[in-house]
Design a protein around this motif. Structure first.
Motif, mmCIF file in Angstrom:
data_model
loop_
_atom_site.group_PDB
_atom_site.id
_atom_site.type_symbol
_atom_site.label_atom_id
_atom_site.label_comp_id
_atom_site.label_asym_id
_atom_site.label_seq_id
_atom_site.Cartn_x
_atom_site.Cartn_y
_atom_site.Cartn_z
ATOM 1 N N ALA A 86 16.501 -10.233 19.558
ATOM 2 C CA ALA A 86 15.799 -11.323 20.236
ATOM 3 C C ALA A 86 16.214 -11.413 21.698
ATOM 4 C CB ALA A 86 16.074 -12.643 19.521
ATOM 5 N N GLN A 87 17.498 -11.226 21.942
ATOM 6 C CA GLN A 87 17.999 -11.273 23.320
ATOM 7 C C GLN A 87 17.411 -10.125 24.142
ATOM 8 O OE1 GLN A 87 22.257 -11.187 23.579
ATOM 9 N NE2 GLN A 87 22.304 -11.591 25.769
ATOM 10 N N ALA A 88 17.341 -8.942 23.547
ATOM 11 C CA ALA A 88 16.795 -7.785 24.261
ATOM 12 C C ALA A 88 15.330 -7.986 24.609
ATOM 13 C CB ALA A 88 16.976 -6.524 23.423
ATOM 14 N N LEU A 89 14.612 -8.723 23.765
ATOM 15 C CA LEU A 89 13.188 -8.956 23.980
ATOM 16 C C LEU A 89 12.916 -10.255 24.715
ATOM 17 C CD1 LEU A 89 11.904 -7.862 20.449
ATOM 18 C CD2 LEU A 89 11.639 -6.593 22.582
ATOM 19 N N SER A 90 13.999 -10.994 25.019
ATOM 20 C CA SER A 90 13.888 -12.282 25.711
ATOM 21 C C SER A 90 12.993 -13.249 24.948
ATOM 22 C CB SER A 90 13.350 -12.070 27.144
ATOM 23 O OG SER A 90 14.225 -11.252 27.886
ATOM 24 N N ILE A 91 13.209 -13.327 23.649
ATOM 25 C CA ILE A 91 12.443 -14.244 22.807
ATOM 26 C C ILE A 91 13.404 -14.959 21.860
ATOM 27 C CG2 ILE A 91 10.335 -12.852 22.872
ATOM 28 C CD1 ILE A 91 11.130 -11.748 20.137
ATOM 29 N N LYS A 92 12.868 -15.885 21.086
ATOM 30 C CA LYS A 92 13.661 -16.553 20.069
ATOM 31 C C LYS A 92 13.660 -15.711 18.792
ATOM 32 C CE LYS A 92 12.541 -21.178 21.802
ATOM 33 N NZ LYS A 92 11.924 -22.494 21.489
ATOM 34 N N PRO A 93 14.733 -15.803 17.984
ATOM 35 C CA PRO A 93 14.780 -15.005 16.751
ATOM 36 C C PRO A 93 13.566 -15.188 15.851
ATOM 37 C CG PRO A 93 16.944 -15.908 17.208
ATOM 38 C CD PRO A 93 16.013 -16.517 18.225
ATOM 39 N N VAL A 94 13.009 -16.421 15.803
ATOM 40 C CA VAL A 94 11.862 -16.660 14.926
ATOM 41 C C VAL A 94 10.602 -15.956 15.420
ATOM 42 C CG1 VAL A 94 12.724 -18.857 14.060
ATOM 43 C CG2 VAL A 94 11.354 -18.813 16.155
ATOM 44 N N GLN A 95 10.642 -15.440 16.642
ATOM 45 C CA GLN A 95 9.478 -14.754 17.196
ATOM 46 C C GLN A 95 9.552 -13.233 17.029
ATOM 47 O OE1 GLN A 95 10.087 -16.449 21.174
ATOM 48 N NE2 GLN A 95 8.167 -17.591 20.957
ATOM 49 N N ILE A 96 10.573 -12.748 16.324
ATOM 50 C CA ILE A 96 10.789 -11.311 16.165
ATOM 51 C C ILE A 96 9.580 -10.616 15.531
ATOM 52 C CG2 ILE A 96 12.081 -9.600 14.837
ATOM 53 C CD1 ILE A 96 13.572 -10.312 17.255
ATOM 54 N N ILE A 97 9.063 -11.155 14.430
ATOM 55 C CA ILE A 97 7.953 -10.504 13.729
ATOM 56 C C ILE A 97 6.753 -10.364 14.644
ATOM 57 C CG2 ILE A 97 6.318 -10.695 11.830
ATOM 58 C CD1 ILE A 97 9.104 -9.897 10.980
ATOM 59 N N GLU A 98 6.427 -11.442 15.368
ATOM 60 C CA GLU A 98 5.298 -11.399 16.295
ATOM 61 C C GLU A 98 5.527 -10.340 17.368
ATOM 62 O OE1 GLU A 98 3.073 -14.372 19.499
ATOM 63 O OE2 GLU A 98 4.469 -15.194 18.018
ATOM 64 N N ALA A 99 6.769 -10.259 17.866
ATOM 65 C CA ALA A 99 7.088 -9.275 18.902
ATOM 66 C C ALA A 99 7.003 -7.854 18.358
ATOM 67 C CB ALA A 99 8.481 -9.551 19.458
ATOM 68 N N VAL A 100 7.440 -7.650 17.125
ATOM 69 C CA VAL A 100 7.379 -6.324 16.506
ATOM 70 C C VAL A 100 5.928 -5.872 16.362
ATOM 71 C CG1 VAL A 100 7.766 -5.048 14.359
ATOM 72 C CG2 VAL A 100 9.590 -6.460 15.306
ATOM 73 N N HIS A 101 5.078 -6.775 15.911
ATOM 74 C CA HIS A 101 3.660 -6.431 15.774
ATOM 75 C C HIS A 101 3.058 -6.055 17.126
ATOM 76 C CE1 HIS A 101 3.342 -8.903 11.807
ATOM 77 N NE2 HIS A 101 3.823 -7.696 11.619
ATOM 78 N N ALA A 102 3.444 -6.797 18.164
ATOM 79 C CA ALA A 102 2.944 -6.499 19.509
ATOM 80 C C ALA A 102 3.421 -5.133 19.973
ATOM 81 C CB ALA A 102 3.388 -7.584 20.487
ATOM 82 N N LEU A 103 4.692 -4.806 19.683
ATOM 83 C CA LEU A 103 5.235 -3.505 20.062
ATOM 84 C C LEU A 103 4.556 -2.376 19.285
ATOM 85 C CD1 LEU A 103 9.046 -4.340 20.292
ATOM 86 C CD2 LEU A 103 7.534 -3.733 22.195
#
Length: 382
Positions: free
Chosen positions: A240-257
């Motif tokens: 989450a820190q590497a992506l500059s997001i909150k931990p709960v936003q990990i799944i959304e960020a993974v899908h975007a990646l």
């Protein structure tokens, strides 16, 4: 029952050597040992004898043997590693509880069990395993842990054992040790266990896979489970820190990646196609006869695409990929490339083969590959 079964809380003891042997190391049998020998899918205890690490513990014909790096003599002080004993006991107790729940509630039998250095595995007799079954099992496990069911081990005569609601018919005769978990489970077992299901604290499942038509569940219990939670939480925080997001936003960020990765992969494929087309056009304009192209830094994937393009252009040519020292050959059938490779590639310290219109060869260096190409050119022009 053996000493470690009768007095499971003993960790330090005094004894003497009963016998020794040398078989792939030094082994000693003691007058009295509180070390648990490897058995039934549960690893052996760890610890020391006279400050020397115990490398392995095995039982043969009722005798418990301890492996050491060097021989010892005289009186012996044994120390059983408490952390390892409790860890193995926790994983084994968890297996009893999981197996009992599966058999009672779903009539699913346990086929085998193994405690590994990181996770434990349980092979169960069922062709599939659903998310609903997993959820129901985990819910029941939490309830059993909260109940704090007492765990006891008692030795019975064979006739007495047959009167108990055993989960599995024992494979031994005579006096039989039965481990009881409240009224949940009665199992003939010689392993080590906790004193209560409450001591399990936490059981986490780490994987599900199909093995020979059945299902293998992987899990961790007690301290292993807490270490896994801590490791996964740390990994989640760092991601989450590497992506500059909150931990709960990990799944959304993974899908975007993942979407971005697909877009870039498609773009790369299109760009590579354009490069191959331009390179082929240039080669066709500059070369007659056998086309010879060298790729010094390109990935092998690009070289393979160019070789295929040469064939589709109804020409014969080779592409040498310097990174892999691999020669890719393609043609229009005028020269059987596979037969030529089989006949000549070994003469140039290479190996390879193929069919009439496609072949490839691996060489130790560029010089050998180019010498092979010269020989191929002579054959092609003749």
């Amino acid at each position: 029952m053996r000493p470690e079964q009768l007095e499971s809380g003993v960790r330090t003891f005094q004894t003497s050597i009963q016998s020794t042997k040398e078989t792939e190391g030094y082994w000693v049998a003691l007058e009295k040992s509180y070390f648990y020998p490897e058995s039934g899918g549960q690893p052996a205890d760890c610890g020391t004898l006279n400050d020397q690490p115990v490398l392995d513990v095995q039982i043969e014909e009722g005798i418990v043997w301890h492996q050491l790096a060097a021989p010892i003599t005289g009186e012996v002080t044994g120390i059983v590693d408490d952390a390892v004993r409790m860890d193995h006991a926790a994983q084994h107790t968890a297996q009893h509880v999981i197996s009992a729940i599966l058999q009672d509630e779903a009539q699913i039998k346990t086929l085998s069990f193994r405690t590994g250095s990181e996770v434990s595995t349980l092979d169960i007799e069922t062709p599939e395993w659903t998310a609903l079954q997993q959820e129901q099992l985990e819910r029941r496990l939490r309830h059993v842990i909260e109940q704090g069911l007492p765990i006891t081990a008692t030795e019975y005569d064979e006739a007495e054992v047959l009167q108990l609601p055993l989960r599995k018919t024992p494979q031994v005769e005579g006096r039989i040790r039965v481990v009881q978990i409240g009224t949940l489970d009665y199992s003939a077992c010689g392993g080590t266990h906790l004193d209560s299901t409450a001591q399990l604290e936490l059981i986490l499942f780490t994987g599900v896979e199909r093995i020979r038509g059945n299902i293998r569940l992987s899990y961790v219990a007690k301290e292993r489970a807490y270490r896994l939670v801590q490791a996964e939480r740390q990994a989640l925080r760092e991601a989450a820190q590497a992506l500059s997001i909150k931990p709960v936003q990990i799944i959304e960020a993974v899908h975007a990646l993942q979407d971005e990765q697909k877009r870039l992969a498609k773009q790369i494929e299109q760009t590579e196609g354009q490069l191959v087309t331009l390179e082929l056009i240039n080669a066709l304009q500059q070369h007659e006869g056998l086309l010879v192209i060298e790729h010094e830094q390109e990935e092998i994937r690009l070289s393979e695409r160019l070789a295929k393009a040469i064939q589709e252009a109804n020409r014969t040519g080779v592409v040498f990929n310097a990174t892999t020292t691999k020669l890719l050959m393609s043609g229009n059938g005028e020269l059987h490339l596979g037969k030529f490779a089989k006949a000549h590639v070994q003469s140039f310290n290479g190996r390879g083969g193929g069919n009439a219109i496609q072949a490839q060869a691996q060489f130790t260096n560029r010089d050998d590959a180019m010498a092979y190409v010269d020989r191929l050119r002579e054959e092609y022009q003749s």
